[in-house]
Design a protein around this motif. Sequence first.
Motif, PDB file in Angstrom:
ATOM      1  N   HIS A 120      47.660  27.301  30.010  1.00  0.00           N
ATOM      2  CA  HIS A 120      46.990  27.501  31.294  1.00  0.00           C
ATOM      3  C   HIS A 120      45.909  26.436  31.476  1.00  0.00           C
ATOM      4  O   HIS A 120      45.625  25.636  30.582  1.00  0.00           O
ATOM      5  CB  HIS A 120      46.386  28.899  31.370  1.00  0.00           C
ATOM      6  CG  HIS A 120      45.373  29.181  30.293  1.00  0.00           C
ATOM      7  ND1 HIS A 120      44.107  28.617  30.289  1.00  0.00           N
ATOM      8  CD2 HIS A 120      45.439  29.956  29.166  1.00  0.00           C
ATOM      9  CE1 HIS A 120      43.444  29.037  29.233  1.00  0.00           C
ATOM     10  NE2 HIS A 120      44.221  29.849  28.529  1.00  0.00           N
TER      11      HIS A 120
ATOM     12  N   VAL B 127      40.912  30.109  33.512  1.00  0.00           N
ATOM     13  CA  VAL B 127      41.836  31.233  33.480  1.00  0.00           C
ATOM     14  C   VAL B 127      42.211  31.457  32.017  1.00  0.00           C
ATOM     15  O   VAL B 127      41.770  30.730  31.125  1.00  0.00           O
ATOM     16  CB  VAL B 127      43.107  31.007  34.345  1.00  0.00           C
ATOM     17  CG1 VAL B 127      42.755  30.944  35.815  1.00  0.00           C
ATOM     18  CG2 VAL B 127      43.865  29.767  33.926  1.00  0.00           C
TER      19      VAL B 127
ATOM     20  N   LEU C 133      47.194  34.828  33.210  1.00  0.00           N
ATOM     21  CA  LEU C 133      47.932  34.084  34.237  1.00  0.00           C
ATOM     22  C   LEU C 133      49.432  34.307  34.116  1.00  0.00           C
ATOM     23  O   LEU C 133      50.159  34.232  35.108  1.00  0.00           O
ATOM     24  CB  LEU C 133      47.615  32.591  34.116  1.00  0.00           C
ATOM     25  CG  LEU C 133      48.264  31.668  35.142  1.00  0.00           C
ATOM     26  CD1 LEU C 133      47.740  31.958  36.556  1.00  0.00           C
ATOM     27  CD2 LEU C 133      48.032  30.203  34.785  1.00  0.00           C
TER      28      LEU C 133
ATOM     29  N   SER D 100      37.519  30.826  29.951  1.00  0.00           N
ATOM     30  CA  SER D 100      37.792  32.249  30.164  1.00  0.00           C
ATOM     31  C   SER D 100      38.270  32.919  28.882  1.00  0.00           C
ATOM     32  O   SER D 100      38.894  33.980  28.933  1.00  0.00           O
ATOM     33  CB  SER D 100      38.839  32.432  31.271  1.00  0.00           C
ATOM     34  OG  SER D 100      38.340  31.981  32.502  1.00  0.00           O
TER      35      SER D 100
ATOM     36  N   TYR E 250      39.155  29.818  43.673  1.00  0.00           N
ATOM     37  CA  TYR E 250      40.561  30.119  43.383  1.00  0.00           C
ATOM     38  C   TYR E 250      41.425  30.182  44.646  1.00  0.00           C
ATOM     39  O   TYR E 250      42.631  30.409  44.555  1.00  0.00           O
ATOM     40  CB  TYR E 250      40.672  31.453  42.639  1.00  0.00           C
ATOM     41  CG  TYR E 250      40.034  31.452  41.272  1.00  0.00           C
ATOM     42  CD1 TYR E 250      40.773  31.208  40.122  1.00  0.00           C
ATOM     43  CD2 TYR E 250      38.671  31.705  41.118  1.00  0.00           C
ATOM     44  CE1 TYR E 250      40.199  31.213  38.865  1.00  0.00           C
ATOM     45  CE2 TYR E 250      38.072  31.712  39.862  1.00  0.00           C
ATOM     46  CZ  TYR E 250      38.836  31.455  38.750  1.00  0.00           C
ATOM     47  OH  TYR E 250      38.258  31.455  37.497  1.00  0.00           O
TER      48      TYR E 250
ATOM     49  N   TYR F 110      38.853  36.387  34.105  1.00  0.00           N
ATOM     50  CA  TYR F 110      38.683  34.943  34.245  1.00  0.00           C
ATOM     51  C   TYR F 110      37.216  34.536  34.308  1.00  0.00           C
ATOM     52  O   TYR F 110      36.796  33.580  33.656  1.00  0.00           O
ATOM     53  CB  TYR F 110      39.384  34.443  35.516  1.00  0.00           C
ATOM     54  CG  TYR F 110      40.892  34.521  35.525  1.00  0.00           C
ATOM     55  CD1 TYR F 110      41.623  34.709  34.357  1.00  0.00           C
ATOM     56  CD2 TYR F 110      41.601  34.394  36.723  1.00  0.00           C
ATOM     57  CE1 TYR F 110      43.005  34.780  34.377  1.00  0.00           C
ATOM     58  CE2 TYR F 110      42.987  34.444  36.752  1.00  0.00           C
ATOM     59  CZ  TYR F 110      43.685  34.640  35.587  1.00  0.00           C
ATOM     60  OH  TYR F 110      45.059  34.696  35.615  1.00  0.00           O
TER      61      TYR F 110
ATOM     62  N   TYR G 281      49.188  28.134  41.243  1.00  0.00           N
ATOM     63  CA  TYR G 281      49.551  29.166  40.275  1.00  0.00           C
ATOM     64  C   TYR G 281      50.897  29.775  40.658  1.00  0.00           C
ATOM     65  O   TYR G 281      50.990  30.886  41.194  1.00  0.00           O
ATOM     66  CB  TYR G 281      48.493  30.268  40.230  1.00  0.00           C
ATOM     67  CG  TYR G 281      47.142  29.868  39.672  1.00  0.00           C
ATOM     68  CD1 TYR G 281      46.974  28.704  38.921  1.00  0.00           C
ATOM     69  CD2 TYR G 281      46.027  30.666  39.892  1.00  0.00           C
ATOM     70  CE1 TYR G 281      45.729  28.350  38.418  1.00  0.00           C
ATOM     71  CE2 TYR G 281      44.782  30.335  39.386  1.00  0.00           C
ATOM     72  CZ  TYR G 281      44.635  29.169  38.649  1.00  0.00           C
ATOM     73  OH  TYR G 281      43.401  28.832  38.149  1.00  0.00           O
TER      74      TYR G 281
ATOM     75  N   GLU H 150      51.656  33.219  39.488  1.00  0.00           N
ATOM     76  CA  GLU H 150      50.974  34.278  40.221  1.00  0.00           C
ATOM     77  C   GLU H 150      51.672  34.555  41.549  1.00  0.00           C
ATOM     78  O   GLU H 150      51.954  35.702  41.885  1.00  0.00           O
ATOM     79  CB  GLU H 150      49.517  33.867  40.475  1.00  0.00           C
ATOM     80  CG  GLU H 150      48.674  34.908  41.185  1.00  0.00           C
ATOM     81  CD  GLU H 150      48.362  36.106  40.312  1.00  0.00           C
ATOM     82  OE1 GLU H 150      48.457  37.246  40.820  1.00  0.00           O
ATOM     83  OE2 GLU H 150      48.052  35.914  39.122  1.00  0.00           O
TER      84      GLU H 150
END
Length: 287
Positions: free
Chosen positions: A34, A38, A42, A65, A172, A188, A265, A268
């Motif tokens: 990642h 993050v 993730l 993170s 983000y 995060y 991402y 995500e």
Amino acid sequence: MRDPRLGTPRSVELPAGVLRYHEAGDGPPIVFVHGYLVNADLWRKVVPLLSDRFRCITPDWPLGSHLVPMNRDADLTPPGIARLIADFLAALDLRDVTLFGNDSGGAYSQLVGADHPERLGRLVLSSCETPGSSWPPGGFGLLKATAAHPLSYRALYQVLRWPRTWRWRNTYGWLAKEPIDAGVMRSYVGPVLTDAAIRYDGRKVVGSVDARYTRVAARKLAESFDKPIHLLWAADDRVFPLPDAQRYADLLGVPLHAIPDSYTYTAEDQPEETAKALARAAEEAFE
């Protein structure tokens, strides 16, 4: 705590310090990398779609993170992070690894491919730095400047205490199209807000980034990396534009797969499409 879908929590002692990771499934290994601020969460939507065929290994890399700080003298420059990844692969005795890097994790993955390719089977890069999308991109310039002093670095992140700021484009908002689960977001932003040792790691990481590292790595990959490379890119990426990715794919002579309706991402925004594309890339060498 991390999402239980990531599998069994583990830790390993490396020269740079203790690294926490999760593991799920059996089969050919996929190691996930990642980016900044993050962690392994993730990948929480992608791992369950792959762990029936692959050994999915999702570390918390020390990029702001994480929960366990690195040794005080750990090298967290880009070459140092690449060495950390290589040390992790060696510690677990992983071979023929699919290394999957997203965001600045893709930049570090390129350095691994360029300088520590021995345990890699293939490199899969997803919406990350390219020779045309410099490192640091966008807001990283401000982050790098504030990393010069502990107080300025700490002050910069205080706005993240308020959830409404998580959708700003320079936090983000340009990385995920839809709001990320609040619990995940707290995982995060929590460490950098509450732990001075984690902030120390983060300052070292951000203060050392430079576009020259990925430019050199890209040249090495184009000239001498003899294993498959795949590019999986967010079609709507606002940080790492798709045309830059196409130019990089052309330079490397490798395929580019665009993932629709996604920002950076992809795991995500489009976990199913990301998992399908990653599985195809990982299985290519086993056919």
